[in-house]
Design an enzyme around this catalytic site. Structure first.
Site, PDB file in Angstrom:
ATOM      1  CB  SER A 563      65.952  -1.938  10.155  1.00  8.12           C
ATOM      2  OG  SER A 563      66.233  -3.327  10.092  1.00  8.12           O
ATOM      3  CG  ASP A 649      65.326  -4.204   2.791  1.00 10.34           C
ATOM      4  OD1 ASP A 649      66.345  -4.890   3.139  1.00 10.34           O
ATOM      5  OD2 ASP A 649      64.953  -3.465   3.517  1.00 10.34           O
ATOM      6  CG  HIS A 687      68.036  -2.865   5.130  1.00 13.12           C
ATOM      7  ND1 HIS A 687      66.728  -3.131   5.258  1.00 13.12           N
ATOM      8  CD2 HIS A 687      68.750  -2.343   6.374  1.00 13.12           C
ATOM      9  CE1 HIS A 687      66.581  -3.137   6.867  1.00 13.12           C
ATOM     10  NE2 HIS A 687      67.658  -2.609   7.255  1.00 13.12           N
TER      11      HIS A 687
END
Length: 726
Positions: A563, A649, A687
């Site tokens: 991320s 995501d 995610h």
């Protein structure tokens, strides 16, 4: 099978910002439903599959090792809430677990000692007498390729269970309500929910949050049980695009607390639940730069709000205020601001307070014992002691206001997660459970260290490191993990999967770089906005230090981040490619300039306080453009790169790593498309990646096998792994 990496079409899109032209050849990959986009992602997956096919046996071996070390049929330590003990179960051969409860014994000397299951309990038997299965997640996941449990909450009369689920990975949850007296689902269905679920004390109403088009939690609703979602009452709507909202209940159950917060500012409202239809009151109006949170406590027989705030200093102070609207000048200090101690959180109980804090980059638990006759209502103030060079300690599940114990969690990178109950009266720690690791695991076989690397500006960056004591002499392969954003601290943690690397002779380290919160608010401030480059140079400094100290070599050190940590990895790839033998970027935020220029994208506006607003400020545009991984790919040599993403995501869109890899291929000086760069896209996940523990183990085995090959450790079994314990 493909004989060369896929080549994405170049379809130039030109935009102008602050008088500068920006050409983006691969923005067309954002069209998620375009058949050309799907075909390109599938082609990248096919290339990745071909290039890693020879690792299939190693992947299976790693999966088998993770499985062999895991007690698959297991039980969490029960937590008491009112008249029940609540716990979760896992089952051998099943992807998901179940949430359960059993009645608690009447109050007495042992009423806070959690029950223990029979040693011979099996999958098909209750773990404890009187077990009631509240939710079996395997049943809920049936027929869905992806499944994620969101929040769950039991009403205060113990009758209703509200829970939320996501079946495609976009983190928009659907809420249902189960009547625990009949086992039946109520007709109530609430869709599009994000975040937690909060019951009113009378059990008639359920509060929840929804998001706007940019995936910002902007509204709080009250749902009356037995009605339709369309009839729900809007409690609060946040119109400032930088702010998100959330709602909870004080541990005392006296107040509902509604928070609206940005990255730098907070405003809280409260409602006295003795009058559930009363008026919400603003505790302290928002002032730019002032962050605070409140919790109800009873000190010296008086109802007060505890206020954890930064009005007197960046590392926060714990104050006291009346149970009424009170501006900052009315907050009386209970724990004054100390620049050497970052106060993170406060939990209030009938007889004590627990402050979660950190000092010198380590977490700490601080207990304030309450006494009616003590000065200021505080009878004592001390730290719960722990003996370890590097460790993580934190408050666990403690739902009862009147409980005499504190449930806490402790772990290191060698000691598995451990659950303790701390008796405040006797000051004794009782170990309730340490996560079992099968196969003859012994924490003493590993050594842990806290190292310090010097950054280019002289700042000392902490490193947490773990390795086997009997590792080969001299430098060993090493995986360096980093994040560095949002003031999130990556504290030392244990991983069963990591043992597959350690037991082959590698080491693992965490670079506690700026942008995180490990060393207080200044650590965060010096790694965001116009100081973001410190995050990247800190990571590189940690890698250099580990090489200089003889732990590893530049050829065998790998970097990993996910991320915002994927942005770190992408920037490091451009700035310091020769320092790493390979890089793993998971759901990486690598196209930051495009994202921050588009206020309609998920999370962009609330992120201005983290990264800056390049659309409005040319200096911010230039600064981000100078480090954005996608924009700064060049024809230089890069180490092998594995980029992992998910199609659904909503936090970091798949298009970012897809574009990044396309540009990496385009700029290969050899014209071969950089065959060592791989893109792996999960086509039915979000995610957090795939759902289900076995799927997650296979997914991690894929990454670990790739890394072990980069380290030169792909051959041979892991030493020291015995068979599962009998």
């Amino acid at each position: 099978m493909p004989d060369a990496p896929p080549v994405a079409d170049r379809r130039p899109l030109t935009s102008t910002h602050h008088g500068q032209q920006r050409v983006d050849d691969y923005e067309w990959l954002r069209a998620k439903d375009d058949p050309d986009v799907r075909a390109h992602l599938e082609a990248e997956n096919a290339w990745t599959q071909q290039q890693t096919a020879h690792l299939a046996d190693l992947r299976q071996t790693i999966f088998d090792e993770i499985k062999a070390r895991t007690l698959e049929t297991d039980l969490s330590v029960p937590t008491r809430q009112r008249g029940y003990w609540y716990y979760s179960r896992s089952f051998e051969g099943k992807e998901y677990g179940a949430s359960c409860r059993v009645p608690a014994a009447v109050d007495g000397p042992d009423s806070w000692t959690p029950p223990e299951p029979a040693e011979d309990s099996t999958v098909d038997q209750p773990a404890l007498p009187g077990e009631e299965v509240l939710l079996d997640l395997n049943d809920l996941a049936e027929g869905h390729e992806f499944f994620s449990m969101g929040a769950s909450a039991v009403s205060l009369d113990d009758r209703y269970l509200a829970y939320s689920t996501d079946t495609n990975g976009d983190e928009r949850y659907t809420v249902r309500v189960k009547d625990l007296t009949t086992g039946e689902l109520l007709p109530d269905v609430v869709e599009g929910v994000l975040g937690g679920l909060t019951w009113s004390p009378d059990g008639r109403d359920l509060y929840y949050a929804t998001v706007d088009a940019s995936w910002r939690a902007d509204k709080i609703w009250r749902h009356r049980i037995g009605t339709m979602q369309g009839d729900d009452e809007l409690v609060h709507a946040e119109t400032d695009g930088r702010f998100w909202v959330g709602l909870g209940r004080s541990r005392s159950d006296r107040f509902l607390l509604l928070a609206a917060g940005s990255k730098t500012t907070t405003e809280m409202r409260f409602l006295d639940t003795r009058d559930p239809d009363g008026t919400w009151q603003v505790f302290a109006e928002r002032r730019e730069g002032i962050e605070y949170e409140i919790e109800h406590a009873v000190i010296g027989g008086e109802d007060v709000f505890l206020v954890l705030h930064n009005a007197t200093g960046p590392d926060f102070e714990l104050g006291i205020a009346p149970v009424s609207p009170t501006p900052a000048d009315g907050w009386r200090a209970l724990i004054p601001h100390d620049p050497a101690v970052r106060l993170d959180n406060v939990d209030a109980f009938a007889g004590h307070l627990v402050v979660s804090q950190r000092s010198d980059s380590l977490t700490q638990l601080r207990v304030l014992e309450l006494g009616a006759d003590a000065e200021g209502g505080i009878a004592d103030d001390y730290l719960v002691p722990f003996e370890a060079e590097v460790y993580t300690v934190g408050v666990g599940s403690n739902p009862a206001f009147d409980q005499p114990t504190i449930r806490l969690g402790f772990t290191t990178m060698a000691v598995p997660p451990s659950v303790y109950d701390y008796d405040v009266a006797t000051r004794e720690l009782a170990l309730r459970r340490r996560t079992p690791v099968l196969g003859g695991y012994d924490p003493d076989d590993y050594e842990e260290h806290r190292l310090w690397a010097e950054a280019p500006d002289g700042e000392l960056v902490p490193i947490s490191l773990v390795a086997r004591r009997d590792r080969p002499a001299g430098p060993v392969p090493l995986l360096l993990y980093g994040y560095g954003a949002y003031e999130l601290s990556i504290d030392p943690y244990f991983s069963v999967a990591r043992l597959c690397m350690l037991d082959r002779g590698a080491a693992f380290a965490i670079a506690h770089v700026r942008g995180g919160g490990e060393r207080g608010r200044r650590w965060y401030d010096n790694g965001k906005l116009g100081h973001k480059r410190n995050t990247f140079s800190d990571f590189a400094a940690c890698a250099r230090h580990l090489v200089q100290e003889g732990w590893t070599t530049h050829e065998t050190i790998l970097g990993e981040g996910g991320s915002a940590g994927g942005l770190l990895i992408g920037a490091v790839a451009n700035l310091y490619p020769a320092q790493f033998g390979g890089l793993v970027a998971q759901v990486p935020f690598v196209d930051i300039l495009t994202t921050m220029l588009d206020a309609t994208l998920p999370l962009t506006v609330p992120e201005y306080d983290e990264w800056g607003n390049p659309e409005d400020d040319p200096a911010v545009f230039d600064y981000i453009a100078g480090y954005a991984p996608y924009d700064n790919v060049t024809s230089q040599e890069y180490p092998p790169i594995l980029a992992e993403t998910s199609l659904n995501d909503t936090r970091v869109l798949y298009v970012e790593p897809a574009k990044w890899v396309a540009r990496l291929r385009e700029t290969d000086p050899d014209g071969a498309g950089r065959p060592g760069v791989l893109l792996k896209t999960e086509m039915s996940a979000g995610h957090g990646g795939v759902s289900g523990r076995y799927k997650a183990w296979h997914d991690r085995a894929f990454s670990l096998a790739w890394m072990l090959e980069r380290m030169g450790l792909a051959e041979g079994p892991a030493p020291g792994l015995a068979g599962p314990a009998e």
